[in-house]
Design a protein around this motif. Structure first.
Motif, PDB file in Angstrom:
ATOM      1  N   VAL A  99      80.856 -62.211  45.833  1.00 20.14           N
ATOM      2  CA  VAL A  99      81.153 -63.601  45.476  1.00 20.14           C
ATOM      3  C   VAL A  99      81.042 -64.495  46.706  1.00 20.14           C
ATOM      4  CG1 VAL A  99      82.914 -65.167  44.565  1.00 20.14           C
ATOM      5  CG2 VAL A  99      82.545 -62.943  43.484  1.00 20.14           C
ATOM      6  N   ALA A 100      81.500 -64.004  47.863  1.00 20.83           N
ATOM      7  CA  ALA A 100      81.365 -64.773  49.101  1.00 20.83           C
ATOM      8  C   ALA A 100      79.892 -64.979  49.443  1.00 20.83           C
ATOM      9  CB  ALA A 100      82.090 -64.059  50.246  1.00 20.83           C
ATOM     10  N   LEU A 101      79.085 -63.943  49.255  1.00 24.37           N
ATOM     11  CA  LEU A 101      77.650 -64.050  49.506  1.00 24.37           C
ATOM     12  C   LEU A 101      77.008 -65.063  48.561  1.00 24.37           C
ATOM     13  CD1 LEU A 101      75.047 -63.106  50.907  1.00 24.37           C
ATOM     14  CD2 LEU A 101      74.937 -61.247  49.212  1.00 24.37           C
ATOM     15  N   ALA A 102      77.360 -65.002  47.278  1.00 24.85           N
ATOM     16  CA  ALA A 102      76.815 -65.947  46.300  1.00 24.85           C
ATOM     17  C   ALA A 102      77.231 -67.380  46.639  1.00 24.85           C
ATOM     18  CB  ALA A 102      77.265 -65.570  44.897  1.00 24.85           C
ATOM     19  N   THR A 103      78.471 -67.547  47.073  1.00 20.17           N
ATOM     20  CA  THR A 103      78.965 -68.864  47.461  1.00 20.17           C
ATOM     21  C   THR A 103      78.188 -69.390  48.665  1.00 20.17           C
ATOM     22  OG1 THR A 103      81.157 -68.329  46.593  1.00 20.17           O
ATOM     23  CG2 THR A 103      81.024 -70.140  48.180  1.00 20.17           C
ATOM     24  N   GLU A 104      77.964 -68.522  49.642  1.00 17.73           N
ATOM     25  CA  GLU A 104      77.173 -68.903  50.819  1.00 17.73           C
ATOM     26  C   GLU A 104      75.739 -69.250  50.414  1.00 17.73           C
ATOM     27  OE1 GLU A 104      75.743 -67.114  55.151  1.00 17.73           O
ATOM     28  OE2 GLU A 104      76.943 -65.867  53.823  1.00 17.73           O
ATOM     29  N   ASN A 105      75.148 -68.454  49.520  1.00 16.71           N
ATOM     30  CA  ASN A 105      73.785 -68.725  49.069  1.00 16.71           C
ATOM     31  C   ASN A 105      73.698 -70.055  48.322  1.00 16.71           C
ATOM     32  OD1 ASN A 105      72.743 -66.407  50.200  1.00 16.71           O
ATOM     33  ND2 ASN A 105      72.963 -65.202  48.333  1.00 16.71           N
ATOM     34  N   ALA A 106      74.732 -70.375  47.537  1.00 14.14           N
ATOM     35  CA  ALA A 106      74.755 -71.665  46.836  1.00 14.14           C
ATOM     36  C   ALA A 106      74.752 -72.807  47.844  1.00 14.14           C
ATOM     37  CB  ALA A 106      75.974 -71.742  45.918  1.00 14.14           C
ATOM     38  N   ALA A 107      75.572 -72.681  48.877  1.00 18.63           N
ATOM     39  CA  ALA A 107      75.633 -73.724  49.901  1.00 18.63           C
ATOM     40  C   ALA A 107      74.304 -73.845  50.643  1.00 18.63           C
ATOM     41  CB  ALA A 107      76.770 -73.427  50.880  1.00 18.63           C
ATOM     42  N   LEU A 108      73.724 -72.717  51.008  1.00 16.25           N
ATOM     43  CA  LEU A 108      72.446 -72.743  51.735  1.00 16.25           C
ATOM     44  C   LEU A 108      71.325 -73.381  50.917  1.00 16.25           C
ATOM     45  CD1 LEU A 108      72.541 -69.185  53.363  1.00 16.25           C
ATOM     46  CD2 LEU A 108      72.665 -71.396  54.561  1.00 16.25           C
ATOM     47  N   ARG A 155      83.366 -66.708  40.724  1.00 13.01           N
ATOM     48  CA  ARG A 155      84.696 -66.116  40.821  1.00 13.01           C
ATOM     49  C   ARG A 155      84.587 -64.591  40.876  1.00 13.01           C
ATOM     50  NH1 ARG A 155      84.066 -67.775  35.616  1.00 13.01           N
ATOM     51  NH2 ARG A 155      84.326 -66.236  33.979  1.00 13.01           N
ATOM     52  N   ARG A 156      85.671 -63.983  41.346  1.00 13.80           N
ATOM     53  CA  ARG A 156      85.772 -62.531  41.341  1.00 13.80           C
ATOM     54  C   ARG A 156      86.344 -62.123  39.994  1.00 13.80           C
ATOM     55  NH1 ARG A 156      88.964 -58.690  41.225  1.00 13.80           N
ATOM     56  NH2 ARG A 156      88.560 -56.698  42.165  1.00 13.80           N
ATOM     57  N   GLY A 157      85.764 -61.102  39.398  1.00 14.41           N
ATOM     58  CA  GLY A 157      86.281 -60.606  38.138  1.00 14.41           C
ATOM     59  C   GLY A 157      85.644 -59.294  37.753  1.00 14.41           C
ATOM     60  N   GLU A 158      86.416 -58.466  37.082  1.00 14.46           N
ATOM     61  CA  GLU A 158      85.943 -57.164  36.590  1.00 14.46           C
ATOM     62  C   GLU A 158      85.204 -57.389  35.274  1.00 14.46           C
ATOM     63  OE1 GLU A 158      85.684 -53.671  34.347  1.00 14.46           O
ATOM     64  OE2 GLU A 158      87.174 -55.178  33.796  1.00 14.46           O
ATOM     65  N   LEU A 159      84.089 -56.727  35.106  1.00 16.18           N
ATOM     66  CA  LEU A 159      83.178 -56.970  33.988  1.00 16.18           C
ATOM     67  C   LEU A 159      83.865 -56.997  32.633  1.00 16.18           C
ATOM     68  CD1 LEU A 159      80.345 -57.312  32.791  1.00 16.18           C
ATOM     69  CD2 LEU A 159      80.123 -54.813  32.855  1.00 16.18           C
ATOM     70  N   PHE A 160      84.490 -55.912  32.228  1.00 13.91           N
ATOM     71  CA  PHE A 160      85.024 -55.843  30.873  1.00 13.91           C
ATOM     72  C   PHE A 160      86.206 -56.788  30.671  1.00 13.91           C
ATOM     73  CE2 PHE A 160      82.801 -51.759  31.397  1.00 13.91           C
ATOM     74  CZ  PHE A 160      81.847 -51.954  30.415  1.00 13.91           C
ATOM     75  N   THR A 161      87.018 -56.964  31.700  1.00 11.42           N
ATOM     76  CA  THR A 161      88.139 -57.906  31.623  1.00 11.42           C
ATOM     77  C   THR A 161      87.615 -59.327  31.430  1.00 11.42           C
ATOM     78  OG1 THR A 161      89.490 -56.495  33.035  1.00 11.42           O
ATOM     79  CG2 THR A 161      90.171 -58.795  32.832  1.00 11.42           C
ATOM     80  N   GLU A 162      86.634 -59.705  32.209  1.00 16.13           N
ATOM     81  CA  GLU A 162      86.062 -61.055  32.107  1.00 16.13           C
ATOM     82  C   GLU A 162      85.407 -61.280  30.750  1.00 16.13           C
ATOM     83  OE1 GLU A 162      86.079 -63.780  34.175  1.00 16.13           O
ATOM     84  OE2 GLU A 162      87.503 -62.665  35.397  1.00 16.13           O
ATOM     85  N   LEU A 163      84.630 -60.315  30.284  1.00 19.41           N
ATOM     86  CA  LEU A 163      83.951 -60.493  28.994  1.00 19.41           C
ATOM     87  C   LEU A 163      84.958 -60.611  27.851  1.00 19.41           C
ATOM     88  CD1 LEU A 163      80.878 -58.109  29.352  1.00 19.41           C
ATOM     89  CD2 LEU A 163      80.962 -60.607  29.632  1.00 19.41           C
ATOM     90  N   ARG A 164      86.014 -59.803  27.886  1.00 12.57           N
ATOM     91  CA  ARG A 164      87.056 -59.916  26.851  1.00 12.57           C
ATOM     92  C   ARG A 164      87.747 -61.272  26.920  1.00 12.57           C
ATOM     93  NH1 ARG A 164      88.407 -54.686  28.765  1.00 12.57           N
ATOM     94  NH2 ARG A 164      87.443 -53.135  27.440  1.00 12.57           N
ATOM     95  N   SER A 165      88.041 -61.731  28.109  1.00 14.02           N
ATOM     96  CA  SER A 165      88.704 -63.016  28.290  1.00 14.02           C
ATOM     97  C   SER A 165      87.838 -64.165  27.764  1.00 14.02           C
ATOM     98  CB  SER A 165      89.020 -63.226  29.776  1.00 14.02           C
ATOM     99  OG  SER A 165      89.609 -64.483  29.979  1.00 14.02           O
ATOM    100  N   LEU A 166      86.564 -64.130  28.073  1.00 13.36           N
ATOM    101  CA  LEU A 166      85.647 -65.161  27.577  1.00 13.36           C
ATOM    102  C   LEU A 166      85.559 -65.116  26.050  1.00 13.36           C
ATOM    103  CD1 LEU A 166      82.889 -64.766  30.290  1.00 13.36           C
ATOM    104  CD2 LEU A 166      84.317 -66.804  29.940  1.00 13.36           C
ATOM    105  N   ALA A 223      72.765 -76.709  32.361  1.00 13.39           N
ATOM    106  CA  ALA A 223      73.841 -77.687  32.216  1.00 13.39           C
ATOM    107  C   ALA A 223      75.111 -77.215  32.903  1.00 13.39           C
ATOM    108  CB  ALA A 223      74.109 -77.949  30.734  1.00 13.39           C
ATOM    109  N   ALA A 224      75.394 -75.928  32.828  1.00  9.21           N
ATOM    110  CA  ALA A 224      76.580 -75.341  33.457  1.00  9.21           C
ATOM    111  C   ALA A 224      76.284 -73.880  33.742  1.00  9.21           C
ATOM    112  CB  ALA A 224      77.787 -75.458  32.530  1.00  9.21           C
ATOM    113  N   VAL A 225      76.748 -73.415  34.888  1.00  7.43           N
ATOM    114  CA  VAL A 225      76.524 -72.023  35.271  1.00  7.43           C
ATOM    115  C   VAL A 225      77.841 -71.432  35.755  1.00  7.43           C
ATOM    116  CG1 VAL A 225      75.252 -70.424  36.745  1.00  7.43           C
ATOM    117  CG2 VAL A 225      74.155 -72.548  35.987  1.00  7.43           C
ATOM    118  N   GLU A 226      78.219 -70.306  35.159  1.00  7.32           N
ATOM    119  CA  GLU A 226      79.374 -69.527  35.599  1.00  7.32           C
ATOM    120  C   GLU A 226      78.877 -68.154  35.998  1.00  7.32           C
ATOM    121  OE1 GLU A 226      82.958 -69.418  33.262  1.00  7.32           O
ATOM    122  OE2 GLU A 226      82.320 -71.230  32.198  1.00  7.32           O
TER     123      GLU A 226
END
Length: 115
Positions: free
Chosen positions: A59-68, A78-89, A47-50
């Motif tokens: 992230v640029a590679l993943a974005t290119e792969n999504a388009a392809l 998005r670009r993000g550091e693991l522990f910072t992102e997990l805490r934010s979520l 339903a949704a993927v982040e």
């Protein structure tokens, strides 16, 4: 390319198994690298993927792969550091039906274990 050395082909089967669990689910792919798990989940009908990675190149590679693969707009990358992102979520009360977490090695050598 960031901290990973490349796409490991042994993850192909794991991504397929993961994707089979994702239809209709909200998905988080932490440390996504080129987007294998995120894009597999999107293709399988999530339903949704982040997804995020600390490396801008990843992230640029993943974005290119999504388009392809015709999946642009179906995955939020998005670009993000693991522990910072997990805490934010966590702090935002975000929850996901499925999570994949495949971080790079935190200690490549025995002498790095304490760090």
């Amino acid at each position: 390319m960031g901290q990973k050395t490349g796409l490991f082909l042994d993850q192909r089967d794991n991504a397929a198994r993961f994707a089979a669990l994702c239809k209709g689910e909200s998905v988080l792919d932490a440390c996504c690298y080129g987007g294998l798990f995120a894009l597999s989940a999107a293709r399988a009908g999530a339903a949704a993927v982040e997804a995020f990675d600390v490396s801008e190149k990843a992230v640029a590679l993943a974005t290119e792969n999504a388009a392809l693969n015709g999946l642009e707009g179906r995955v939020t990358l998005r670009r993000g550091e693991l522990f910072t992102e997990l805490r934010s979520l966590r702090d935002a009360g975000r929850q996901f039906g499925r999570v994949v977490l495949d971080p790079p090695s935190f200690a490549g050598r025995r002498k790095d274990l304490k760090k």
